[in-house]
Design an enzyme around this catalytic site. Structure first.
Site, PDB file in Angstrom:
ATOM      1  N   GLU A  45      72.401  13.557 -66.762  1.00 53.05           N
ATOM      2  CA  GLU A  45      70.954  13.420 -66.629  1.00 53.05           C
ATOM      3  C   GLU A  45      70.365  14.578 -65.832  1.00 53.05           C
ATOM      4  O   GLU A  45      69.302  15.123 -66.185  1.00 53.05           O
ATOM      5  CB  GLU A  45      70.615  12.092 -65.956  1.00 53.05           C
ATOM      6  CG  GLU A  45      69.125  11.849 -65.796  1.00 53.05           C
ATOM      7  CD  GLU A  45      68.808  10.556 -65.068  1.00 53.05           C
ATOM      8  OE1 GLU A  45      67.614  10.293 -64.831  1.00 53.05           O
ATOM      9  OE2 GLU A  45      69.754   9.802 -64.737  1.00 53.05           O
ATOM     10  N   GLU A  92      75.026  10.487 -64.326  1.00 50.92           N
ATOM     11  CA  GLU A  92      74.018  11.112 -63.469  1.00 50.92           C
ATOM     12  C   GLU A  92      74.070  12.641 -63.574  1.00 50.92           C
ATOM     13  O   GLU A  92      73.031  13.316 -63.581  1.00 50.92           O
ATOM     14  CB  GLU A  92      74.234  10.678 -62.016  1.00 50.92           C
ATOM     15  CG  GLU A  92      73.060  10.965 -61.095  1.00 50.92           C
ATOM     16  CD  GLU A  92      73.231  10.288 -59.752  1.00 50.92           C
ATOM     17  OE1 GLU A  92      72.364   9.476 -59.375  1.00 50.92           O
ATOM     18  OE2 GLU A  92      74.245  10.554 -59.080  1.00 50.92           O
ATOM     19  N   CYS A 131      71.968   5.394 -56.466  1.00 48.57           N
ATOM     20  CA  CYS A 131      73.156   4.591 -56.165  1.00 48.57           C
ATOM     21  C   CYS A 131      72.901   3.560 -55.079  1.00 48.57           C
ATOM     22  O   CYS A 131      73.581   2.535 -55.020  1.00 48.57           O
ATOM     23  CB  CYS A 131      74.302   5.499 -55.729  1.00 48.57           C
ATOM     24  SG  CYS A 131      74.791   6.694 -56.967  1.00 48.57           S
ATOM     25  N   GLU A 187      70.469  -6.377 -55.334  1.00 49.98           N
ATOM     26  CA  GLU A 187      70.608  -5.588 -56.554  1.00 49.98           C
ATOM     27  C   GLU A 187      71.245  -6.404 -57.672  1.00 49.98           C
ATOM     28  O   GLU A 187      70.816  -6.336 -58.830  1.00 49.98           O
ATOM     29  CB  GLU A 187      71.454  -4.352 -56.267  1.00 49.98           C
ATOM     30  CG  GLU A 187      71.681  -3.466 -57.480  1.00 49.98           C
ATOM     31  CD  GLU A 187      72.638  -2.335 -57.198  1.00 49.98           C
ATOM     32  OE1 GLU A 187      72.282  -1.174 -57.493  1.00 49.98           O
ATOM     33  OE2 GLU A 187      73.745  -2.603 -56.684  1.00 49.98           O
ATOM     34  N   SER A 231      66.871   8.793 -60.566  1.00 50.36           N
ATOM     35  CA  SER A 231      67.800   8.766 -61.696  1.00 50.36           C
ATOM     36  C   SER A 231      67.765   7.379 -62.323  1.00 50.36           C
ATOM     37  O   SER A 231      67.651   6.365 -61.627  1.00 50.36           O
ATOM     38  CB  SER A 231      69.215   9.085 -61.212  1.00 50.36           C
ATOM     39  OG  SER A 231      70.164   8.767 -62.203  1.00 50.36           O
ATOM     40  N   GLU A 248      66.678  -6.824 -64.108  1.00 48.53           N
ATOM     41  CA  GLU A 248      67.186  -5.775 -64.991  1.00 48.53           C
ATOM     42  C   GLU A 248      68.706  -5.791 -65.091  1.00 48.53           C
ATOM     43  O   GLU A 248      69.275  -5.185 -66.005  1.00 48.53           O
ATOM     44  CB  GLU A 248      66.743  -4.392 -64.476  1.00 48.53           C
ATOM     45  CG  GLU A 248      65.243  -4.209 -64.357  1.00 48.53           C
ATOM     46  CD  GLU A 248      64.683  -4.733 -63.039  1.00 48.53           C
ATOM     47  OE1 GLU A 248      63.466  -4.686 -62.863  1.00 48.53           O
ATOM     48  OE2 GLU A 248      65.486  -5.181 -62.189  1.00 48.53           O
ATOM     49  N   CYS A 262      77.453   4.592 -46.888  1.00 48.80           N
ATOM     50  CA  CYS A 262      78.026   3.251 -47.042  1.00 48.80           C
ATOM     51  C   CYS A 262      79.004   2.901 -45.926  1.00 48.80           C
ATOM     52  O   CYS A 262      79.201   1.723 -45.632  1.00 48.80           O
ATOM     53  CB  CYS A 262      78.720   3.133 -48.392  1.00 48.80           C
ATOM     54  SG  CYS A 262      77.593   3.305 -49.799  1.00 48.80           S
ATOM     55  N   LYS A 310      73.203  -4.876 -51.754  1.00 50.93           N
ATOM     56  CA  LYS A 310      73.864  -5.074 -53.041  1.00 50.93           C
ATOM     57  C   LYS A 310      73.683  -6.504 -53.549  1.00 50.93           C
ATOM     58  O   LYS A 310      73.725  -6.755 -54.752  1.00 50.93           O
ATOM     59  CB  LYS A 310      75.357  -4.761 -52.914  1.00 50.93           C
ATOM     60  CG  LYS A 310      75.674  -3.280 -52.751  1.00 50.93           C
ATOM     61  CD  LYS A 310      75.346  -2.504 -54.009  1.00 50.93           C
ATOM     62  CE  LYS A 310      75.739  -1.038 -53.880  1.00 50.93           C
ATOM     63  NZ  LYS A 310      75.371  -0.260 -55.081  1.00 50.93           N
TER      64      LYS A 310
END
Length: 642
Positions: free
Chosen positions: A284, A281, A316, A378, A336, A383, A530, A375
């Site tokens: 990037e 990151e 994230c 995710e 990102s 993907e 988190c 999560k």
């Protein structure tokens, strides 16, 4: 002395010792009600302690003496069915007055394995492994409205609302299904629910079954597969709280020891994935900044996202990513392309680490322990599933589920000796651990990006301006005059939003020009980051987030390595294993560690507020947005295109 084998473990005990005593010496829990350590004898009447001995016979562990070479199994399907059946019979003759009983919460019968898992019907209940990630059980609902307040006033998502009239009024999703709503699976409704009306989709029982299957397969000539556990930074400051310790208690070593005792072959730290995220990151971000400042263009075919627009938003948090896809699709180019630390860990474990062991990706079952309910969604995104190899992460359990698994197995986390993570994927920096706090991703990124851009360390690692629980925080970092040409004295403007509701306010301020132009923005869907995730322990302590946050920062301060790029295991992954990743932002890194996003705004239904206001004649724009499935949208930021 007699040597016996219990669940594949060997122990030597004096002749005449009971199986129950021998199992206790191994740390293996066998349920029983009629036995007590302060009583001289056991009647063997409750029949909860039945175990399977050689030949398949069931024997009471408390009253069966050992003999040399005895093989004992305490968790075979036959044993589990027996326990559930006995519990069901006991309950049939027991009053259902737990809520008014003085012993409730300390009752041994209540605490028996399987008591709350379907023992009344003699079978274990399981939540099907399919969405929604946050199943709602109306029969348990007290109609308190906490979930509606969390969703509407705190998160400002307006997915939940009160439906019906009078005594029938109850919280509900006002669309055909949760999947079709604007829900981002943040789980704040679940963490605020006083009962079990809204819970995360449970996967801990499936993990328990996988661990049992692995151990039983390991008795033969070969092992069916490897069980790998990875744990997020915020879990180590909350799992103790789930098991009765004070909020903010750091139990990293005991947590790792408990995971080993559960039967995992390897225990890795998601801090390694966080450091890897910063490398990708940060690279990037520098590519985007250099392009925006006219210093250079991304190399052709580099796989990086150097030409992406500013500001760059962190990716994230899966809740924030889902919010962009469903409600702010014009921001997708600003996200990102980096995967989250969880998914980077999965990709590295099932590619690089599997290859080092001579295993296929399919031979590894990877379990992720997370503070986040999003999560789960995710890990199942298309993907994140590689063709022919399956998902990078097989199961995601929350901190609460992890605590339930430890209680089910009667593993005393607080009293276990400390154990260390396995290497090389168990080594993390202080920058990785602060990912658990709001502002932590930004602070970790600045520590690395500043040094990569300026060629010298950040003067002060602690960026106080972006710490704390304030909803919106911002800071400006100025590169030194000695930085390379084109970067000298440049300013990097950053912002942090804590909670998806605050992110909406920040976006509105950016759109209207009330906030300065930012280069880098961190968004965490849950207030506090988190540490306040939807899968964390439920707490009525108003200072609980600050206590967890303080514990995370204390781990960072005590860390020998506090910058992601100084993590030797990360350096080895890029340099010593040049044939694997090569360099940050390279083609293989882009293939394994980066992802793409999908505009889901037209496939999701309007929010509760939009439903309530669709008939207002004075708001034609809202009617058009709602009709298009865009109940909560935002225009593209000034100077950018959708």
């Amino acid at each position: 002395m007699a040597t016996i084998h219990i669940n594949g473990h060997t122990v030597s005990v004096p002749e005449g010792t009971s199986i129950l005593t021998a199992a206790t010496q191994l740390g293996i829990h066998i349920p029983t009600l009629c036995t007590h350590p302060r009583l001289p004898t056991t009647p063997g009447t409750c029949r909860l302690c039945l175990v399977e001995v050689a030949g398949g016979a069931l024997k009471p562990a408390c009253a069966t003496p050992v003999c040399h070479g005895l093989e004992v199994t305490t968790d075979s399907p036959q044993v589990k069915d027996s326990i559930r059946g006995v519990l069901a019979l006991l309950k049939a003759n027991h009053p259902a007055d737990c809520m008014t009983c003085d012993v409730s919460g300390r009752c041994e019968f209540q605490a028996r394995p399987g008591f709350w898992g379907g023992a009344w019907a003699g079978q274990r209940m399981a939540c099907p492994r399919q969405r929604p990630m946050l199943p709602m059980l109306g029969c348990r609902c007290l109609k308190c409205g906490r979930c509606v307040t969390a969703c509407g006033l705190v998160q400002e998502m307006d997915v939940l609302g009160m439906k019906g009239r009078s005594r029938e009024r109850h919280p509900a999703v006002l669309t055909e299904a949760m999947d079709l709503s604007k829900c981002i699976s943040c789980g704040q409704c679940a963490v605020m629910c006083p009962v079990g009306a809204i819970t995360e989709r449970a996967e801990w029982r499936e993990v328990e079954d996988q661990l049992d299957a692995k151990r039983k397969a390991g008795r033969g000539a070969g092992r069916a597969g490897l069980m790998v556990c990875v744990t997020a930074p915020a879990v180590r400051v909350a799992i103790g709280e789930e098991l009765g310790l004070a909020p903010g208690t750091i139990t990293t070593g005991q947590m790792v020891a408990a995971q080993r005792q559960l039967g995992f072959d390897y225990v890795f730290d998601v801090n390694f994935g966080a450091d890897l995220t910063i490398m990708e990151e940060g690279t990037e971000l520098l590519q985007r900044l250099r392009h925006a400042w006219g210093l250079d263009l991304p190399a052709e075919g580099s796989g990086g996202a150097g030409a992406g627009p500013l500001p760059m938003f962190t990716s994230c948090c899966p809740g924030w990513v889902t919010a962009c896809e469903k409600s702010f699709p014009e921001l997708l180019p600003h996200l990102s392309t980096c995967k989250s630390p969880q998914q980077m860990m999965g990709a590295v474990v099932k590619s690089h680490f599997a290859a080092k062991l001579g295993k296929r990706a399919q031979d590894i079952c990877l379990v992720s322990v997370m503070p986040c309910t999003a999560k789960k969604y995710e890990a199942e995104r298309g993907e994140m599933v590689r063709e022919g190899e399956g998902p990078d992460v097989d199961y995601v359990i929350t901190t609460r589920e992890f605590g339930r698994l430890l209680r089910e197995r009667h593993i005393p986390l607080a009293s276990l000796p400390e154990s260390a993570f396995d290497n090389p994927l168990g080594e993390g920096s202080g920058a990785g651990v602060i990912f658990g706090n709001t502002g932590g991703v930004m602070e970790a990124a600045l520590r690395t990006a500043y040094e990569l851009a300026a060629g010298q360390p950040l003067p002060k690692l602690e960026e106080e301006a972006i710490r704390g629980l304030r909803g919106i925080k911002q800071a400006t970092v100025t590169l030194p005059p000695t930085a390379p040409a084109g970067m000298a004295s440049r300013q990097l403007r950053v912002a942090v939003a804590s909670g998806i509701g605050q992110a909406r306010h920040l976006l509105e301020r950016m759109h209207t020009g009330h906030s300065p132009h930012f280069d880098f923005v961190e968004v965490m869907a849950c207030p506090g980051g988190c540490v306040g995730g939807g899968g964390q322990p439920k707490s009525a302590d108003p200072l609980v987030l600050l206590k967890r946050m303080g514990a995370v920062y204390s781990i960072d301060e005590r860390s020998a390595i506090r910058k992601s790029h100084e993590n030797p295991s990360i350096q080895k992954l890029y340099k010593a294993c040049a044939e694997f990743l090569g360099e940050p932002g390279g083609s293989l890194s882009h293939q394994l560690l980066h992802t793409t996003y999908i505009n889901r705004s037209t496939a999701s239904q309007p929010t509760y507020t939009a439903f309530q206001r669709m008939d207002e004649p004075c708001n034609p724009k809202l009617q058009q947005a709602a009709a298009a499935g865009r109940g909560s949208s935002s225009s593209a930021l000034p100077g950018t295109s959708a």
